[in-house]
Design a protein around this motif. Structure first.
Motif, PDB file in Angstrom:
ATOM      1  N   THR A   1       0.831  -1.195   0.000  1.00 37.94           N
ATOM      2  CA  THR A   1       0.000   0.000   0.000  1.00 37.94           C
ATOM      3  C   THR A   1       0.872   1.254   0.000  1.00 37.94           C
ATOM      4  N   TYR A   2       1.938   1.221   0.775  1.00 33.15           N
ATOM      5  CA  TYR A   2       2.827   2.373   0.858  1.00 33.15           C
ATOM      6  C   TYR A   2       3.539   2.626  -0.474  1.00 33.15           C
ATOM      7  N   ILE A   3       4.024   1.564  -1.119  1.00 24.34           N
ATOM      8  CA  ILE A   3       4.696   1.729  -2.410  1.00 24.34           C
ATOM      9  C   ILE A   3       3.730   2.300  -3.439  1.00 24.34           C
ATOM     10  N   SER A   4       2.485   1.812  -3.458  1.00 23.86           N
ATOM     11  CA  SER A   4       1.481   2.361  -4.375  1.00 23.86           C
ATOM     12  C   SER A   4       1.262   3.844  -4.117  1.00 23.86           C
ATOM     13  N   TYR A   5       1.237   4.208  -2.839  1.00 32.40           N
ATOM     14  CA  TYR A   5       1.061   5.612  -2.469  1.00 32.40           C
ATOM     15  C   TYR A   5       2.224   6.457  -2.997  1.00 32.40           C
ATOM     16  N   VAL A   6       3.444   5.987  -2.804  1.00 32.09           N
ATOM     17  CA  VAL A   6       4.619   6.739  -3.258  1.00 32.09           C
ATOM     18  C   VAL A   6       4.616   6.870  -4.777  1.00 32.09           C
ATOM     19  N   LEU A   7       4.311   5.792  -5.500  1.00 29.73           N
ATOM     20  CA  LEU A   7       4.256   5.850  -6.957  1.00 29.73           C
ATOM     21  C   LEU A   7       3.183   6.822  -7.419  1.00 29.73           C
ATOM     22  N   SER A   8       2.042   6.818  -6.741  1.00 33.67           N
ATOM     23  CA  SER A   8       0.969   7.743  -7.081  1.00 33.67           C
ATOM     24  C   SER A   8       1.410   9.187  -6.899  1.00 33.67           C
ATOM     25  N   GLU A   9       2.129   9.452  -5.810  1.00 36.15           N
ATOM     26  CA  GLU A   9       2.620  10.810  -5.555  1.00 36.15           C
ATOM     27  C   GLU A   9       3.660  11.224  -6.594  1.00 36.15           C
ATOM     28  N   LYS A  10       4.516  10.310  -6.992  1.00 36.87           N
ATOM     29  CA  LYS A  10       5.510  10.629  -8.015  1.00 36.87           C
ATOM     30  C   LYS A  10       4.832  10.967  -9.335  1.00 36.87           C
ATOM     31  N   GLN A  11       3.777  10.222  -9.647  1.00 30.27           N
ATOM     32  CA  GLN A  11       3.035  10.503 -10.868  1.00 30.27           C
ATOM     33  C   GLN A  11       2.357  11.870 -10.778  1.00 30.27           C
ATOM     34  N   ARG A  12       1.754  12.150  -9.637  1.00 31.66           N
ATOM     35  CA  ARG A  12       1.038  13.426  -9.464  1.00 31.66           C
ATOM     36  C   ARG A  12       1.986  14.609  -9.581  1.00 31.66           C
ATOM     37  N   LYS A  13       3.203  14.441  -9.086  1.00 32.20           N
ATOM     38  CA  LYS A  13       4.177  15.528  -9.111  1.00 32.20           C
ATOM     39  C   LYS A  13       5.043  15.515 -10.369  1.00 32.20           C
ATOM     40  N   ASN A  14       4.712  14.585 -11.297  1.00 29.98           N
ATOM     41  CA  ASN A  14       5.434  14.474 -12.571  1.00 29.98           C
ATOM     42  C   ASN A  14       6.928  14.217 -12.401  1.00 29.98           C
ATOM     43  N   SER A  15       7.301  13.552 -11.320  1.00 28.78           N
ATOM     44  CA  SER A  15       8.706  13.209 -11.111  1.00 28.78           C
ATOM     45  C   SER A  15       9.029  11.823 -11.635  1.00 28.78           C
ATOM     46  N   LEU A  16       8.006  11.101 -12.118  1.00 29.92           N
ATOM     47  CA  LEU A  16       8.185   9.759 -12.646  1.00 29.92           C
ATOM     48  C   LEU A  16       7.082   9.494 -13.651  1.00 29.92           C
ATOM     49  N   SER A  17       7.442   8.983 -14.828  1.00 33.29           N
ATOM     50  CA  SER A  17       6.437   8.727 -15.862  1.00 33.29           C
ATOM     51  C   SER A  17       5.800   7.363 -15.645  1.00 33.29           C
ATOM     52  N   VAL A  18       5.305   7.148 -14.435  1.00 36.43           N
ATOM     53  CA  VAL A  18       4.680   5.875 -14.086  1.00 36.43           C
ATOM     54  C   VAL A  18       3.283   5.801 -14.694  1.00 36.43           C
ATOM     55  N   ASN A  19       2.888   4.628 -15.210  1.00 28.41           N
ATOM     56  CA  ASN A  19       1.544   4.499 -15.765  1.00 28.41           C
ATOM     57  C   ASN A  19       0.573   4.045 -14.687  1.00 28.41           C
ATOM     58  N   GLU A  20      -0.709   4.162 -15.007  1.00 30.41           N
ATOM     59  CA  GLU A  20      -1.750   3.852 -14.023  1.00 30.41           C
ATOM     60  C   GLU A  20      -1.679   2.410 -13.542  1.00 30.41           C
ATOM     61  N   ILE A  21      -1.365   1.490 -14.448  1.00 33.30           N
ATOM     62  CA  ILE A  21      -1.316   0.075 -14.077  1.00 33.30           C
ATOM     63  C   ILE A  21      -0.210  -0.180 -13.062  1.00 33.30           C
ATOM     64  N   SER A  22       0.934   0.446 -13.262  1.00 31.46           N
ATOM     65  CA  SER A  22       2.084   0.190 -12.389  1.00 31.46           C
ATOM     66  C   SER A  22       1.846   0.635 -10.958  1.00 31.46           C
ATOM     67  N   ILE A  23       0.982   1.625 -10.758  1.00 29.51           N
ATOM     68  CA  ILE A  23       0.728   2.122  -9.407  1.00 29.51           C
ATOM     69  C   ILE A  23       0.174   1.011  -8.519  1.00 29.51           C
ATOM     70  N   ALA A  24      -0.691   0.194  -9.073  1.00 29.85           N
ATOM     71  CA  ALA A  24      -1.309  -0.865  -8.278  1.00 29.85           C
ATOM     72  C   ALA A  24      -0.744  -2.247  -8.589  1.00 29.85           C
ATOM     73  N   ASP A  25      -0.127  -2.409  -9.759  1.00 30.36           N
ATOM     74  CA  ASP A  25       0.283  -3.746 -10.196  1.00 30.36           C
ATOM     75  C   ASP A  25       1.750  -3.766 -10.600  1.00 30.36           C
ATOM     76  N   TYR A  26       2.599  -3.202  -9.762  1.00 30.74           N
ATOM     77  CA  TYR A  26       4.029  -3.225 -10.026  1.00 30.74           C
ATOM     78  C   TYR A  26       4.603  -4.599  -9.652  1.00 30.74           C
ATOM     79  N   PRO A  27       5.757  -4.979 -10.227  1.00 32.17           N
ATOM     80  CA  PRO A  27       6.344  -6.291  -9.888  1.00 32.17           C
ATOM     81  C   PRO A  27       6.787  -6.339  -8.435  1.00 32.17           C
TER      82      PRO A  27
END
Length: 298
Positions: A147-173
């Motif tokens: 849950t915490y990693i998903s939160y961090v990825l979501s924040e990185k996406q929101r702040k445009n510091s990482l070009s993470v896609n929507e799927i990766s936020i919840a379904d990362y390896p």
């Protein structure tokens, strides 16, 4: 509800103080580190600990360099311009734990090389290799960490510091053995190689996860609602997220989604946690991995 609130309270507060009661920090030994090279491929040798443990660790670390050297030869047979290069660093060496991180670059020809990481973590008292499953060793810790990693990825996406896609936020390896990580003073750092959560240009993505997050348990008693943390329920059907959606809560409040984020999911009267981060409010709905930015209408 208590479980859901506990996890999100922990994420919102993000307390970076070491948990004193964790077995992973029990030992106090430290190894001596020496740089070494095998046919151009670097690795490290250790000493100053139990010899049997040191031998076990040294054998594994040298074998990595041996394998890298053999791979380099193989690649060059197929492409004169090809390579297999590695670098090594000691990421952690304290409290009876050792983390050695190898970064590699393999080039077979084409647009760019293949980059990645291999991490080796050890218990210095035994020489046994430690995997993510040895730290994240029960369901509660797994839920906390993911849950915490998903939160961090979501924040990185929101702040445009990482070009993470929507799927990766919840379904990362996230594999209990294969996922790379290393220790730090406050917990662990989970490592993602290029393309695992971002683009090649994003490179390696490190996400520190404190022991306070991993080992978090819901305290007794319920959370008191305040202007910064509000807990309630969606007052009827929940049909997912979309920009501009209006969410009516059981406590009478009405909130509007401001984020451009669409995800369909149905549930009836799910629990909701709304929390303040900086100057904005975010809403986390039970069962959804991503929080969305909202504004209060009523």
């Amino acid at each position: 509800m208590k479980r859901f609130v506990g996890i999100m309270t922990l994420i919102t507060l993000i307390v970076y103080t070491l948990s004193p009661a964790t077995s992973i920090q029990a030992a106090s030994s430290k190894a001596k580190i020496e740089q070494a090279v095998y046919k151009g491929q670097p690795y490290v040798r250790i000493s100053g600990i139990n010899q049997t443990a040191a031998n076990k660790i040294n054998q594994a670390l040298k074998q990595y360099a041996v394998n890298a050297a053999a791979s380099s030869v193989t690649i060059k047979k197929t492409s004169k311009e090809g390579w297999h290069k590695t670098s090594v660093k000691t990421a952690y060496n304290s409290n009876g734990k050792l983390s050695v991180v190898f970064e590699y670059s393999k080039y077979y020809g084409g647009a760019h090389d293949v980059q990645g990481t291999d991490t080796f973590n050890y218990d210095l008292s035994t020489g046994n290799r430690l995997y993510l499953k040895d730290v994240i060793n029960n369901k509660t810790k797994l839920v906390n960490t993911r849950t915490y990693i998903s939160y961090v990825l979501s924040e990185k996406q929101r702040k445009n510091s990482l070009s993470v896609n929507e799927i990766s936020i919840a379904d990362y390896p996230f594999d209990p053995v294969k996922t790379g990580f290393y220790f730090n003073e406050k917990g662990i750092v989970v490592r993602f190689d290029p393309y695992q959560v971002g683009s090649f240009a994003d490179g390696i993505v490190d996400i520190p996860v404190p022991y306070t997050i991993i080992n978090y348990t819901v305290p007794t008693g319920s959370l008191n609602a305040s202007e910064n943390v509000i807990q309630s329920k969606i007052d009827d059907d929940f049909e997912g997220f979309d920009e501009g959606n209006i969410y009516e809560l059981a406590n009478g409040q009405i909130w509007k989604q401001e984020d451009y984020h669409y995800h369909y999911a149905y549930s009836y009267r799910p629990d909701v946690l709304i929390y303040k981060d900086g100057g904005s409010y975010y809403m986390k709905v039970e069962g959804q991995d991503q929080a969305v930015r909202v504004s209060r209408l009523k």
